[in-house]
Design a protein around this motif. Sequence first.
Motif, PDB file in Angstrom:
ATOM      1  N   VAL A 131      -1.425   9.203   2.835  1.00 18.46           N
ATOM      2  CA  VAL A 131      -1.364   8.544   1.526  1.00 18.46           C
ATOM      3  C   VAL A 131      -2.165   7.243   1.575  1.00 18.46           C
ATOM      4  N   LEU A 132      -2.090   6.528   2.682  1.00 12.56           N
ATOM      5  CA  LEU A 132      -2.875   5.294   2.829  1.00 12.56           C
ATOM      6  C   LEU A 132      -4.372   5.591   2.737  1.00 12.56           C
ATOM      7  N   GLU A 173      -5.647   7.990   0.918  1.00 12.84           N
ATOM      8  CA  GLU A 173      -5.866   8.225  -0.518  1.00 12.84           C
ATOM      9  C   GLU A 173      -6.016   6.890  -1.256  1.00 12.84           C
ATOM     10  N   ILE A 174      -5.154   5.929  -0.935  1.00 13.58           N
ATOM     11  CA  ILE A 174      -5.223   4.593  -1.544  1.00 13.58           C
ATOM     12  C   ILE A 174      -6.555   3.933  -1.194  1.00 13.58           C
ATOM     13  N   GLU A 175      -6.995   4.110   0.039  1.00 13.52           N
ATOM     14  CA  GLU A 175      -8.284   3.551   0.461  1.00 13.52           C
ATOM     15  C   GLU A 175      -9.430   4.185  -0.331  1.00 13.52           C
ATOM     16  N   TRP A 176      -9.332   5.490  -0.595  1.00 13.66           N
ATOM     17  CA  TRP A 176     -10.340   6.165  -1.407  1.00 13.66           C
ATOM     18  C   TRP A 176     -10.356   5.578  -2.823  1.00 13.66           C
ATOM     19  N   TYR A 177      -9.165   5.316  -3.409  1.00 10.00           N
ATOM     20  CA  TYR A 177      -9.095   4.681  -4.732  1.00 10.00           C
ATOM     21  C   TYR A 177      -9.872   3.364  -4.724  1.00 10.00           C
ATOM     22  N   LYS A 178      -9.667   2.567  -3.666  1.00 13.44           N
ATOM     23  CA  LYS A 178     -10.342   1.257  -3.568  1.00 13.44           C
ATOM     24  C   LYS A 178     -11.850   1.424  -3.441  1.00 13.44           C
ATOM     25  N   THR A 179     -12.285   2.405  -2.663  1.00 13.09           N
ATOM     26  CA  THR A 179     -13.710   2.633  -2.433  1.00 13.09           C
ATOM     27  C   THR A 179     -14.425   3.072  -3.704  1.00 13.09           C
ATOM     28  N   ILE A 180     -13.838   4.006  -4.458  1.00 15.10           N
ATOM     29  CA  ILE A 180     -14.521   4.462  -5.682  1.00 15.10           C
ATOM     30  C   ILE A 180     -14.592   3.332  -6.703  1.00 15.10           C
ATOM     31  N   ARG A 206      -1.533   0.324 -13.039  1.00 13.68           N
ATOM     32  CA  ARG A 206      -2.042  -0.748 -12.190  1.00 13.68           C
ATOM     33  C   ARG A 206      -2.661  -0.187 -10.925  1.00 13.68           C
ATOM     34  N   GLU A 207      -3.308  -1.072 -10.187  1.00  9.69           N
ATOM     35  CA  GLU A 207      -3.918  -0.679  -8.921  1.00  9.69           C
ATOM     36  C   GLU A 207      -2.837  -0.287  -7.922  1.00  9.69           C
ATOM     37  N   ALA A 208      -3.080   0.776  -7.188  1.00 10.54           N
ATOM     38  CA  ALA A 208      -2.168   1.189  -6.105  1.00 10.54           C
ATOM     39  C   ALA A 208      -2.497   0.367  -4.859  1.00 10.54           C
ATOM     40  N   THR A 209      -1.464  -0.055  -4.161  1.00 17.85           N
ATOM     41  CA  THR A 209      -1.656  -0.831  -2.932  1.00 17.85           C
ATOM     42  C   THR A 209      -0.934  -0.151  -1.773  1.00 17.85           C
ATOM     43  N   GLU A 210      -1.160  -0.653  -0.589  1.00 14.17           N
ATOM     44  CA  GLU A 210      -0.515  -0.103   0.608  1.00 14.17           C
ATOM     45  C   GLU A 210       1.009  -0.096   0.461  1.00 14.17           C
ATOM     46  N   ALA A 216       2.616   3.177  -0.810  1.00 12.60           N
ATOM     47  CA  ALA A 216       2.394   4.432  -0.073  1.00 12.60           C
ATOM     48  C   ALA A 216       3.646   5.306   0.021  1.00 12.60           C
ATOM     49  N   LYS A 217       4.802   4.712   0.275  1.00 12.65           N
ATOM     50  CA  LYS A 217       6.028   5.517   0.408  1.00 12.65           C
ATOM     51  C   LYS A 217       6.398   6.186  -0.919  1.00 12.65           C
ATOM     52  N   ASP A 218       6.255   5.445  -2.028  1.00 10.46           N
ATOM     53  CA  ASP A 218       6.546   6.035  -3.339  1.00 10.46           C
ATOM     54  C   ASP A 218       5.546   7.141  -3.665  1.00 10.46           C
ATOM     55  N   MET A 219       4.284   6.929  -3.321  1.00  2.33           N
ATOM     56  CA  MET A 219       3.249   7.928  -3.601  1.00  2.33           C
ATOM     57  C   MET A 219       3.418   9.164  -2.728  1.00  2.33           C
ATOM     58  N   PHE A 220       3.961   8.977  -1.530  1.00  3.17           N
ATOM     59  CA  PHE A 220       4.190  10.110  -0.624  1.00  3.17           C
ATOM     60  C   PHE A 220       5.128  11.134  -1.271  1.00  3.17           C
TER      61      PHE A 220
END
Length: 180
Positions: free
Chosen positions: A50-51, A53-60, A16-20, A23-27
């Motif tokens: 990490v936030l 990185e999540i923003e980059w996911y949204k941008t691409i 699924r899509e990663a959201t803000e 961030a703690k789990d992804m860290f």
Amino acid sequence: METEFPILETERLILREATEEDAKDMFVYLSDHLVVKHMGISACESVEEVLEEIEWYKTIFKNGIGMRWGITLKDSGRIIGSCGFLNRNPKHFRSEVGYELSREHWGKGIANEALERVLKFGFEHLELERIEALIEPQNLSSQKLVERQGFTREGLLRHYEYTNGKFDDLYMYSILKGDL
């Protein structure tokens, strides 16, 4: 082009899509030097990184040049890695694929399961003809992973990327729609 982020499912996983909120789990894994060692990025030192990185996911995704799914186990729902497309080139029907997984989940077939589902989505829904994986020669586990999926090693790209203050050689692997 997709407008709503697709959710993919496998036997054990929800992609699924990663959201803000993730961030703690992804860290946990993005701060692990062994996890990011072959990714061409430095280990994250803060949740703020990490936030980004999540923003980059949204941008691409918004720009149609990539799509990165958070890998979650069905029983926990927390993100333990990611898998997806980057540098997508719709004109040429190709994209690169990338992935990483929290160290505690290595060796359980999770990356293989996620990659298999993402490849299927790419060929069936994104109309990709070719999917590439660029892998450092030292990253033997990643080479074995893509080879299990049917990728072919095409050659060595010398000094292909400049990351973390050094030039990296990368193996070019590919799989074609007709290879499946």
